[in-house]
Design an enzyme around this catalytic site. Structure first.
Site, PDB file in Angstrom:
ATOM      1  N   GLY A  37      63.428 -23.213 -12.451  1.00 46.42           N
ATOM      2  CA  GLY A  37      62.889 -22.079 -13.198  1.00 46.42           C
ATOM      3  C   GLY A  37      61.795 -21.391 -12.402  1.00 46.42           C
ATOM      4  O   GLY A  37      62.054 -20.622 -11.476  1.00 46.42           O
ATOM      5  N   GLY A  38      60.551 -21.690 -12.739  1.00 45.66           N
ATOM      6  CA  GLY A  38      59.398 -21.016 -12.146  1.00 45.66           C
ATOM      7  C   GLY A  38      59.438 -20.886 -10.632  1.00 45.66           C
ATOM      8  O   GLY A  38      59.185 -19.804 -10.079  1.00 45.66           O
ATOM      9  N   ASN A  55      67.176 -20.241 -12.065  1.00 46.09           N
ATOM     10  CA  ASN A  55      67.252 -19.610 -13.383  1.00 46.09           C
ATOM     11  C   ASN A  55      66.011 -18.734 -13.524  1.00 46.09           C
ATOM     12  O   ASN A  55      64.924 -19.238 -13.765  1.00 46.09           O
ATOM     13  CB  ASN A  55      67.296 -20.695 -14.465  1.00 46.09           C
ATOM     14  CG  ASN A  55      67.220 -20.122 -15.864  1.00 46.09           C
ATOM     15  OD1 ASN A  55      67.330 -18.904 -16.059  1.00 46.09           O
ATOM     16  ND2 ASN A  55      67.033 -20.986 -16.854  1.00 46.09           N
ATOM     17  N   TRP A  56      66.219 -17.443 -13.362  1.00 45.13           N
ATOM     18  CA  TRP A  56      65.064 -16.526 -13.348  1.00 45.13           C
ATOM     19  C   TRP A  56      64.534 -16.256 -14.754  1.00 45.13           C
ATOM     20  O   TRP A  56      63.492 -15.606 -14.909  1.00 45.13           O
ATOM     21  CB  TRP A  56      65.446 -15.209 -12.673  1.00 45.13           C
ATOM     22  CG  TRP A  56      65.819 -15.332 -11.216  1.00 45.13           C
ATOM     23  CD1 TRP A  56      65.865 -16.483 -10.465  1.00 45.13           C
ATOM     24  CD2 TRP A  56      66.177 -14.270 -10.336  1.00 45.13           C
ATOM     25  NE1 TRP A  56      66.236 -16.188  -9.178  1.00 45.13           N
ATOM     26  CE2 TRP A  56      66.439 -14.841  -9.067  1.00 45.13           C
ATOM     27  CE3 TRP A  56      66.321 -12.883 -10.494  1.00 45.13           C
ATOM     28  CZ2 TRP A  56      66.822 -14.063  -7.969  1.00 45.13           C
ATOM     29  CZ3 TRP A  56      66.707 -12.113  -9.399  1.00 45.13           C
ATOM     30  CH2 TRP A  56      66.950 -12.705  -8.149  1.00 45.13           C
ATOM     31  N   LYS A  57      65.272 -16.699 -15.762  1.00 45.36           N
ATOM     32  CA  LYS A  57      64.879 -16.473 -17.168  1.00 45.36           C
ATOM     33  C   LYS A  57      64.586 -14.982 -17.391  1.00 45.36           C
ATOM     34  O   LYS A  57      65.230 -14.140 -16.760  1.00 45.36           O
ATOM     35  CB  LYS A  57      63.699 -17.392 -17.527  1.00 45.36           C
ATOM     36  CG  LYS A  57      64.000 -18.859 -17.193  1.00 45.36           C
ATOM     37  CD  LYS A  57      63.024 -19.850 -17.766  1.00 45.36           C
ATOM     38  CE  LYS A  57      63.448 -21.269 -17.375  1.00 45.36           C
ATOM     39  NZ  LYS A  57      62.558 -22.305 -17.901  1.00 45.36           N
ATOM     40  N   SER A  75      60.339 -28.430 -13.654  1.00 38.49           N
ATOM     41  CA  SER A  75      59.242 -28.444 -12.683  1.00 38.49           C
ATOM     42  C   SER A  75      59.657 -28.924 -11.290  1.00 38.49           C
ATOM     43  O   SER A  75      58.906 -29.631 -10.623  1.00 38.49           O
ATOM     44  CB  SER A  75      58.068 -29.278 -13.216  1.00 38.49           C
ATOM     45  OG  SER A  75      57.568 -28.707 -14.417  1.00 38.49           O
ATOM     46  N   HIS A  97      70.835 -23.683 -22.649  1.00 42.64           N
ATOM     47  CA  HIS A  97      69.504 -23.987 -22.126  1.00 42.64           C
ATOM     48  C   HIS A  97      68.598 -24.375 -23.300  1.00 42.64           C
ATOM     49  O   HIS A  97      68.736 -23.843 -24.401  1.00 42.64           O
ATOM     50  CB  HIS A  97      68.938 -22.773 -21.386  1.00 42.64           C
ATOM     51  CG  HIS A  97      67.691 -23.108 -20.632  1.00 42.64           C
ATOM     52  ND1 HIS A  97      66.467 -23.182 -21.245  1.00 42.64           N
ATOM     53  CD2 HIS A  97      67.493 -23.418 -19.327  1.00 42.64           C
ATOM     54  CE1 HIS A  97      65.558 -23.530 -20.328  1.00 42.64           C
ATOM     55  NE2 HIS A  97      66.154 -23.676 -19.165  1.00 42.64           N
TER      56      HIS A  97
HETATM   57  P1  13P Z   1      60.802 -24.878 -14.547  1.00 42.93           P
HETATM   58  O1  13P Z   1      61.366 -25.145 -13.171  1.00 42.93           O
HETATM   59  O2  13P Z   1      59.958 -23.657 -14.613  1.00 42.93           O
HETATM   60  O3  13P Z   1      60.173 -26.102 -15.123  1.00 42.93           O
HETATM   61  O4  13P Z   1      62.067 -24.539 -15.491  1.00 42.93           O
HETATM   62  C1  13P Z   1      63.170 -25.367 -15.468  1.00 42.93           C
HETATM   63  C2  13P Z   1      64.263 -24.694 -16.212  1.00 42.93           C
HETATM   64  O5  13P Z   1      64.195 -24.514 -17.416  1.00 42.93           O
HETATM   65  C3  13P Z   1      65.432 -24.239 -15.450  1.00 42.93           C
HETATM   66  O6  13P Z   1      66.472 -23.857 -16.287  1.00 42.93           O
END
Ligand code: 13P
Length: 262
Positions: free
Chosen positions: A245-246, A20-22, A224, A106
């Site tokens: 995410g990150g 999820n690149w946000k 994470s 989300h």
């Molecule tokens: P992180 O991996 O950055 O904690 O984010 C998780 C997330 O929200 C994936 O949708």
């Protein structure tokens, strides 16, 4: 037939790992990353691999991954099919770019856009109507966990966000358990916390739908996830993948998560 890998011999469900690149990556940056992933992850058959770029990069990314094992996901969509909804994107518009998955509910959208379980359920139905597979996110906040309300919150979210889905639609739905306190904080749920939440979610699914559905639905863990903790998390009996995410924003970290998971 699903490919089996040694640490997942006891699971019938194929792992699904999504990035999820946000709100990150211009088109040029997205292409750079996805070209690398395509090369690096080409041999992976044991895991369903999904990238979820921002809307603006879907078109170009879809062209690059056409002949690869990467699948495309969007990060959100409207509950409506078309019309006067400024700033929204409809399922049919996503389908134009071969999008197969869509993240719904989300925690960032629940928090900042005040998305409710009811809205998320309507979006999930709209996604299925367009043959998009929803990745429905649920998860408790730190305050909810610390006050012993984790299971109550998860049950409410599961019941509310999946309301009205048929058993067939539920089997094609992916759940993502993302404890809000673990998102972007570097605090991962312990494997025990993750496994226990996933097992509980599956129990609720059995009550709402049936045992078969509960056994078939894939539940990702998110919060994470890194190369260093992926293997342990993925080896839990009820954890069927990750929503990253990150660490999905860089070639090395995302590839290593995938490779360490098989
Ligand atoms: P992180 O991996 O950055 O904690 O984010 C998780 C997330 O929200 C994936 O949708």
């Amino acid at each position: 037939m699903q490919e089996e890998s040694p640490i997942h011999m006891n699971k019938d469900r194929k792992l699904i790992i999504a990035g999820n690149w946000k709100m990150n990556k211009t088109v040029a940056e997205a292409l750079d990353l996805v070209n690398g992933l395509k090369r690096e992850l080409a041999p992976i058959k044991e895991v369903d691999l999904v990238v979820c770029p921002p809307f603006t990069a879907l078109s170009e990314v879809s062209k690059v991954i056409l002949d690869s094992n990467l699948r495309l996901g969007a990060q959100n969509m409207s509950e409506h099919n078309f019309g006067a909804f400024t700033g929204e994107i409809a399922a049919a518009m996503l389908k134009e770019f071969s999008v197969r998955f869509v993240i719904l509910g989300h925690s960032e959208r629940r928090q900042y856009q005040k998305e409710s379980d009811e809205l998320i359920a309507r979006k999930a139905l709209a996604a299925h109507a367009a043959a998009l597979k929803p990745i429905v996110c649920i998860g408790e906040t730190l305050a909810e966990r610390e006050s012993g309300r984790t299971e109550k919150v998860l049950e409410t979210q599961v019941r509310g966000s999946l309301a009205g889905l048929s058993t067939a639609q539920m089997e094609e739905t992916i759940l993502a358990y993302e404890p809000v306190w673990a998102i972007g904080t570097g605090k991962t749920a312990t494997t025990e916390q993750a496994q226990s939440a996933h097992a509980f979610i599956r129990k609720v699914l059995a009550t709402i739908f049936n045992e078969t559905v509960a056994k078939r639905v894939r539940i990702q863990y998110g919060g994470s996830v890194k190369a260093a903790n992926a293997r342990e998390l993925m080896s839990q009996p009820d954890v069927d993948g990750a929503l990253v995410g990150g660490a999905s924003l860089e070639l090395r970290s995302f590839s290593d998560i995938v490779k360490n998971s098989i």
